[in-house]
Design a protein around this motif. Structure first.
Motif, PDB file in Angstrom:
ATOM      1  N   PHE A 127       0.837  -1.205   0.000  1.00  0.00           N
ATOM      2  CA  PHE A 127       0.000   0.000   0.000  1.00  0.00           C
ATOM      3  C   PHE A 127       0.871   1.253   0.000  1.00  0.00           C
ATOM      4  O   PHE A 127       0.635   2.188  -0.772  1.00  0.00           O
ATOM      5  N   VAL A 128       1.882   1.291   0.858  1.00  0.00           N
ATOM      6  CA  VAL A 128       2.777   2.456   0.913  1.00  0.00           C
ATOM      7  C   VAL A 128       3.492   2.636  -0.422  1.00  0.00           C
ATOM      8  O   VAL A 128       3.563   3.749  -0.952  1.00  0.00           O
ATOM      9  N   GLU A 129       4.002   1.543  -0.987  1.00  0.00           N
ATOM     10  CA  GLU A 129       4.706   1.632  -2.275  1.00  0.00           C
ATOM     11  C   GLU A 129       3.792   2.146  -3.390  1.00  0.00           C
ATOM     12  O   GLU A 129       4.242   2.850  -4.287  1.00  0.00           O
ATOM     13  N   ALA A 130       2.519   1.784  -3.332  1.00  0.00           N
ATOM     14  CA  ALA A 130       1.577   2.199  -4.379  1.00  0.00           C
ATOM     15  C   ALA A 130       1.116   3.637  -4.218  1.00  0.00           C
ATOM     16  O   ALA A 130       0.893   4.331  -5.214  1.00  0.00           O
ATOM     17  N   THR A 131       0.970   4.100  -2.992  1.00  0.00           N
ATOM     18  CA  THR A 131       0.398   5.436  -2.779  1.00  0.00           C
ATOM     19  C   THR A 131       1.439   6.522  -2.568  1.00  0.00           C
ATOM     20  O   THR A 131       1.158   7.698  -2.817  1.00  0.00           O
ATOM     21  N   LEU A 132       2.638   6.158  -2.151  1.00  0.00           N
ATOM     22  CA  LEU A 132       3.677   7.158  -1.909  1.00  0.00           C
ATOM     23  C   LEU A 132       3.966   8.020  -3.144  1.00  0.00           C
ATOM     24  O   LEU A 132       4.048   9.250  -3.018  1.00  0.00           O
TER      25      LEU A 132
END
Length: 79
Positions: A22-27
């Motif tokens: 999730f972090v990798e996708a939204t960052l």
């Protein structure tokens, strides 16, 4: 009567992997807004909500969620 079940180690690792994805996708989305001059985290949250981008564990993005993603993203960077 028993309380809520605590997740086991394997289950915690799965959730950590999901959160990392999730972090990798939204960052990059959040950093793009910052680069374009949108500095207020609440405004970024509103923009992500308007685009229908889901937030991890919440119905809608908040400024706190933006800070959380930025914080976790910074902790992953080398150096």
């Amino acid at each position: 009567m028993t309380g809520p079940r605590k997740p086991g180690c394997d289950e915690q690792l799965v959730w950590q992997d999901i959160f990392s994805a999730f972090v990798e996708a939204t960052l990059p989305l959040i950093r793009d807004h910052l680069a374009r001059g949108v500095g207020h985290h609440g405004m970024i949250a509103n923009l992500l909500n308007a685009r229908g981008i889901p937030c991890f564990g919440h119905a809608r993005w908040t400024a706190t969620d933006i800070r959380m993603v930025l914080s976790h993203g910074a902790s992953r960077e080398p150096g």
